[in-house]
Design an enzyme around this catalytic site. Structure first.
Site, PDB file in Angstrom:
ATOM      1  N   SER A  65       7.365   5.537   4.189  1.00  0.00           N
ATOM      2  CA  SER A  65       7.903   5.607   2.833  1.00  0.00           C
ATOM      3  C   SER A  65       6.763   5.902   1.862  1.00  0.00           C
ATOM      4  O   SER A  65       5.701   5.279   1.931  1.00  0.00           O
ATOM      5  CB  SER A  65       8.562   4.269   2.484  1.00  0.00           C
ATOM      6  OG  SER A  65       9.003   4.278   1.149  1.00  0.00           O
ATOM      7  N   GLY A  92       0.800  -1.227   0.000  1.00  0.00           N
ATOM      8  CA  GLY A  92       0.000   0.000   0.000  1.00  0.00           C
ATOM      9  C   GLY A  92       0.825   1.265   0.000  1.00  0.00           C
ATOM     10  O   GLY A  92       2.036   1.244   0.227  1.00  0.00           O
ATOM     11  N   CYS A 103      12.021  -5.886  -0.372  1.00  0.00           N
ATOM     12  CA  CYS A 103      11.258  -4.763  -0.919  1.00  0.00           C
ATOM     13  C   CYS A 103      10.680  -5.151  -2.263  1.00  0.00           C
ATOM     14  O   CYS A 103      11.380  -5.691  -3.114  1.00  0.00           O
ATOM     15  CB  CYS A 103      12.168  -3.574  -1.172  1.00  0.00           C
ATOM     16  SG  CYS A 103      12.813  -2.817   0.299  1.00  0.00           S
ATOM     17  N   ASN A 128      15.010  -6.280  -6.411  1.00  0.00           N
ATOM     18  CA  ASN A 128      14.661  -7.662  -6.047  1.00  0.00           C
ATOM     19  C   ASN A 128      13.751  -8.228  -7.128  1.00  0.00           C
ATOM     20  O   ASN A 128      12.852  -7.526  -7.594  1.00  0.00           O
ATOM     21  CB  ASN A 128      13.891  -7.695  -4.722  1.00  0.00           C
ATOM     22  CG  ASN A 128      14.764  -7.308  -3.540  1.00  0.00           C
ATOM     23  OD1 ASN A 128      15.895  -7.762  -3.443  1.00  0.00           O
ATOM     24  ND2 ASN A 128      14.255  -6.458  -2.671  1.00  0.00           N
ATOM     25  N   SER A 160      10.375   7.289  -2.332  1.00  0.00           N
ATOM     26  CA  SER A 160      10.799   6.344  -3.368  1.00  0.00           C
ATOM     27  C   SER A 160      10.964   7.105  -4.678  1.00  0.00           C
ATOM     28  O   SER A 160      10.017   7.237  -5.447  1.00  0.00           O
ATOM     29  CB  SER A 160       9.731   5.258  -3.546  1.00  0.00           C
ATOM     30  OG  SER A 160       9.571   4.544  -2.354  1.00  0.00           O
ATOM     31  N   LEU A 161      12.152   7.602  -4.902  1.00  0.00           N
ATOM     32  CA  LEU A 161      12.384   8.461  -6.070  1.00  0.00           C
ATOM     33  C   LEU A 161      12.730   7.602  -7.297  1.00  0.00           C
ATOM     34  O   LEU A 161      12.137   7.745  -8.359  1.00  0.00           O
ATOM     35  CB  LEU A 161      13.514   9.445  -5.756  1.00  0.00           C
ATOM     36  CG  LEU A 161      13.596  10.657  -6.650  1.00  0.00           C
ATOM     37  CD1 LEU A 161      12.414  11.577  -6.443  1.00  0.00           C
ATOM     38  CD2 LEU A 161      14.894  11.428  -6.423  1.00  0.00           C
ATOM     39  N   HIS A 162      13.713   6.772  -7.146  1.00  0.00           N
ATOM     40  CA  HIS A 162      14.106   5.771  -8.152  1.00  0.00           C
ATOM     41  C   HIS A 162      14.590   6.345  -9.483  1.00  0.00           C
ATOM     42  O   HIS A 162      14.801   5.590 -10.438  1.00  0.00           O
ATOM     43  CB  HIS A 162      12.964   4.783  -8.438  1.00  0.00           C
ATOM     44  CG  HIS A 162      12.434   4.087  -7.225  1.00  0.00           C
ATOM     45  ND1 HIS A 162      13.200   3.795  -6.132  1.00  0.00           N
ATOM     46  CD2 HIS A 162      11.193   3.614  -6.944  1.00  0.00           C
ATOM     47  CE1 HIS A 162      12.461   3.188  -5.223  1.00  0.00           C
ATOM     48  NE2 HIS A 162      11.243   3.076  -5.682  1.00  0.00           N
TER      49      HIS A 162
HETATM   50  N1  SAH Z   1       4.240   2.679  -1.469  1.00  0.00           N
HETATM   51  C1  SAH Z   1       5.322   3.105  -0.626  1.00  0.00           C
HETATM   52  C2  SAH Z   1       5.703   2.036   0.333  1.00  0.00           C
HETATM   53  C3  SAH Z   1       6.430   0.854  -0.262  1.00  0.00           C
HETATM   54  S1  SAH Z   1       7.980   0.830   0.430  1.00  0.00           S
HETATM   55  C4  SAH Z   1       6.468   3.604  -1.469  1.00  0.00           C
HETATM   56  O1  SAH Z   1       6.353   3.549  -2.693  1.00  0.00           O
HETATM   57  O2  SAH Z   1       7.442   4.126  -0.946  1.00  0.00           O
HETATM   58  C5  SAH Z   1       8.841  -0.335  -0.420  1.00  0.00           C
HETATM   59  C6  SAH Z   1      10.086   0.183  -1.096  1.00  0.00           C
HETATM   60  O3  SAH Z   1      10.584  -0.855  -1.932  1.00  0.00           O
HETATM   61  C7  SAH Z   1       9.796   1.352  -2.014  1.00  0.00           C
HETATM   62  O4  SAH Z   1      10.900   2.211  -2.074  1.00  0.00           O
HETATM   63  C8  SAH Z   1       9.613   0.627  -3.326  1.00  0.00           C
HETATM   64  O5  SAH Z   1       9.704   1.463  -4.412  1.00  0.00           O
HETATM   65  C9  SAH Z   1      10.713  -0.402  -3.254  1.00  0.00           C
HETATM   66  N2  SAH Z   1      10.520  -1.509  -4.189  1.00  0.00           N
HETATM   67  C10 SAH Z   1       9.380  -1.893  -4.797  1.00  0.00           C
HETATM   68  N3  SAH Z   1       9.607  -2.939  -5.620  1.00  0.00           N
HETATM   69  C11 SAH Z   1      10.921  -3.232  -5.502  1.00  0.00           C
HETATM   70  C12 SAH Z   1      11.752  -4.244  -6.067  1.00  0.00           C
HETATM   71  N4  SAH Z   1      11.284  -5.127  -6.915  1.00  0.00           N
HETATM   72  N5  SAH Z   1      13.052  -4.264  -5.706  1.00  0.00           N
HETATM   73  C13 SAH Z   1      13.548  -3.377  -4.828  1.00  0.00           C
HETATM   74  N6  SAH Z   1      12.816  -2.403  -4.257  1.00  0.00           N
HETATM   75  C14 SAH Z   1      11.507  -2.334  -4.588  1.00  0.00           C
END
Ligand code: SAH
Length: 344
Positions: A192, A160, A339, A296, A215-217
């Site tokens: 987060s 969520g 994550c 992951n 979560s900028l990415h």
């Molecule tokens: N919705 C919120 C809470 C999730 S937190 C958010 O977006 O921040 C989980 C963290 O793991 C976030 O930074 C998300 O982007 C990251 N995440 C999601 N999928 C991932 C993956 N496959 N590998 C690594 N990190 C991932």
């Protein structure tokens, strides 16, 4: 009459309930102590309350709403992935992360996720509803009671988007930090978010003093649009400015989460873009930490994790340019509890 979920009550409601039932005011403190400090999940065991009042509580309220649905323990690091079933039979994941000196719980805030990031298993689960504050809190109560370990850190990083369940998340945080309840240190709670700018400003002004992670990415809007759903239309600069505003209103740093994906956002050019962006809006960088999250694997094997050298090179560049930068160590990999791996 349908029973109410006790953990959704506010402190004031508990006082009202006690008075309404002809009990002394201090009984409310005793109830709070049983529920939130001792974490006893059966009203009838609240032994310093009158039998009559215990029975009234049991008759009118549900104290334990979540049922354990599954539990997987990592052989590598002791991480435990739980799934709980809510009263209306929805399944949500919760992860217990034992660390050297802390026990951390990663909790869910919604059933499914309405954002739908393509790199995340939770994003693949259709959004059904927000969790109530009680359902958010009970994940921690259940984990403590099942593991027998005192939880002293909370990550709002499960299923969520916490800021889309804003009110319940705020109510839950207030109970987590309340010394009479969970008494968890503000600095040990992290929310987060995918970067919902308006809500980040709102959260800043709550002045809860907890940690914020975004979560900028990506380091530019083109890459961000490619990997984060276009419904989230905020520009990176706006997102970062809201995060920096948070640090001015709360005695807290800002964490930038940067999931690192092979051939998508892992070259030094992107690290350099991030540095340039900060040089423009916050050259000091003192209150900012970058967490690099190696990708992951998820159900859809859309992306690939870069080689470790590449991640280290990226980290080195950021460090050289003034960022405190960490690489998030994967936990619970053998049980898919990392994550982005928490589907249901
Ligand atoms: N919705 C919120 C809470 C999730 S937190 C958010 O977006 O921040 C989980 C963290 O793991 C976030 O930074 C998300 O982007 C990251 N995440 C999601 N999928 C991932 C993956 N496959 N590998 C690594 N990190 C991932």
């Amino acid at each position: 009459m349908r029973k109410k979920y006790f953990l959704d009550l506010e402190e004031k409601d508990i006082y009202d309930l006690v008075i309404k039932n002809g009990e002394k005011k201090f009984c409310a403190e005793q109830v709070i102590d049983w529920v939130y400090k001792k974490k006893v999940e059966d009203f009838l065991q609240f032994s310093n309350l009158s039998k009559r009042f215990r029975e009234v509580l049991a008759d009118k309220y549900i104290l334990s709403g979540l049922k354990l649905y599954s539990k997987e323990v990592s052989k590598k690091d002791g991480t435990i992935k739980f799934k709980f079933k809510t009263i209306d039979e929805k399944v949500i994941p919760t992860v217990f992360l034992p660390k050297k000196d802390k026990n951390i719980v990663c909790i869910s805030t919604q059933v499914g996720c309405g954002i739908g990031c393509c790199f995340c298993n939770s994003g693949k689960v259709e959004f059904e509803r927000n969790l109530s504050q009680g359902e958010i809190l009970e994940q921690v109560i259940k984990v403590e009671n099942i593991t027998g370990k005192k939880v002293n850190g909370i990550l709002f990083m499960g299923m969520g988007e916490p800021l889309l369940n804003y009110e319940n998340v705020i109510l839950a945080i207030k109970k987590f930090i309340n010394p009479k309840m969970f008494a968890i240190g503000r600095k040990h709670i992290t929310v987060s978010t995918i970067g919902l700018v308006k809500k980040i400003y709102d959260l800043s002004l709550e002045r809860l003093g907890i940690r914020l992670a975004i979560s900028l990415h990506a380091s530019n809007d083109i890459v961000r649009k490619m990997i984060v759903p276009t419904r989230i239309s905020y520009k990176i600069e706006e997102i970062l400015k809201s995060g920096l505003f948070y640090t001015t209103q709360n005695d807290s740093d800002l964490t930038i989460e940067y999931m690192i994906l092979k051939n998508v956002n892992d070259s030094i050019n992107f690290a350099s873009e991030l540095v340039n962006m900060f040089n423009k809006i916050y050259p000091d960088k003192k209150k900012v930490k970058v967490n690099l999250i190696p990708y992951n694997d998820t159900y859809e094997k859309k992306f690939v994790k870069p080689k470790q050298e590449k991640i280290l090179e990226f980290q080195e560049y950021l460090k050289k340019n003034g960022f405190l930068t960490f690489i998030r160590l994967p936990q619970g990999k053998d049980i898919n509890a990392g994550c982005g791996q928490l589907g249901c």
